[in-house]
Write an enzyme that holds these catalytic residues in place. Sequence first.
Site: not given
Ligand SMILES: [Zn+2]
Ligand SMILES: [Zn+2]
Length: 286
Positions: A36, A66, A69, A149, A183, A186, A220, A235, A265
Amino acid sequence: MRIGCHVSIAGGVEKSVHRAKKLGINTMQIFSKNSRTWQEKTYCKSEIFNFQEVLRKTDIYPIFIHASYLINLASPEEKIHSRSIEAFLEEMKRADQLLANTGTPFLIVHPGAHRGAGEVYGLERIIKAFQIILKESFALKLSAMVLLENTSGMGSSLGYNFSQLSYIMERVGYKDKIGICFDTCHAFAAGYNLAEERGIEDTLTEMDRIIGLDRLKVIHLNDSKHYLNSRKDRHTHIGEGFIGLEGFRILINHRLVKDLPFILETPKKSDEDDRRNISIVRELRK
Ligand SMILES: [Zn+2]
Ligand SMILES: [Zn+2]
């Protein structure tokens, strides 16, 4: 089956391996830095050595990193775009340092968000970014592989359907350097009905036709707090969302994907949450 979850690197990257061992998992995902902030992290030789020594004595593979973000390779702002490219290259270097002698270092990233500049423009920005990144990574002889992803389509995020992901991959080139991370939360939020057998069959068939399942490297596993096509990325625990236990049972046993690594996740207040979700997934496995 290869099942694991996202594991914290707090206190040092080798701590993630100890945490994974305690959880009894045999694959995992980590961040290679604080995800972050823009602050970069450079690993010293002893950190890399310790991590690899601990890892070598385990059966934990593959390991996925990963990306941060903050990285937005679709950004219409020049400053953020170039900063994202630089940061992503640092992610690739760290992936190589940590994982190159454990197999292919996989680096997962969300394609990006156009922030109002439009989808066509955003996709061009992503393609341009990856062309720069992979050209440089080739020059540096890095072995890391990028995994795009799929997203929920929340806000202006791109990569919410297979056509967009395939378009990016085709245009960027470097075929053996870009794959896919799928994922479930998603995908469901973006309209792929993973709650039903028919929807799962259609989703996997479509992914194979448009992208090619040989390019899918990891799944994921996340349940979705919101309904089908909600475009909301929230999630939740396996079986407690709109995908539900039956959807996960069918997916993880499906002939086309059952041998892939699965990474959870799901929300986490303590290790108990991970333990519970992992054991639920194991029980769903035939
Ligand atoms: Zn994911
Ligand atoms: Zn992700």
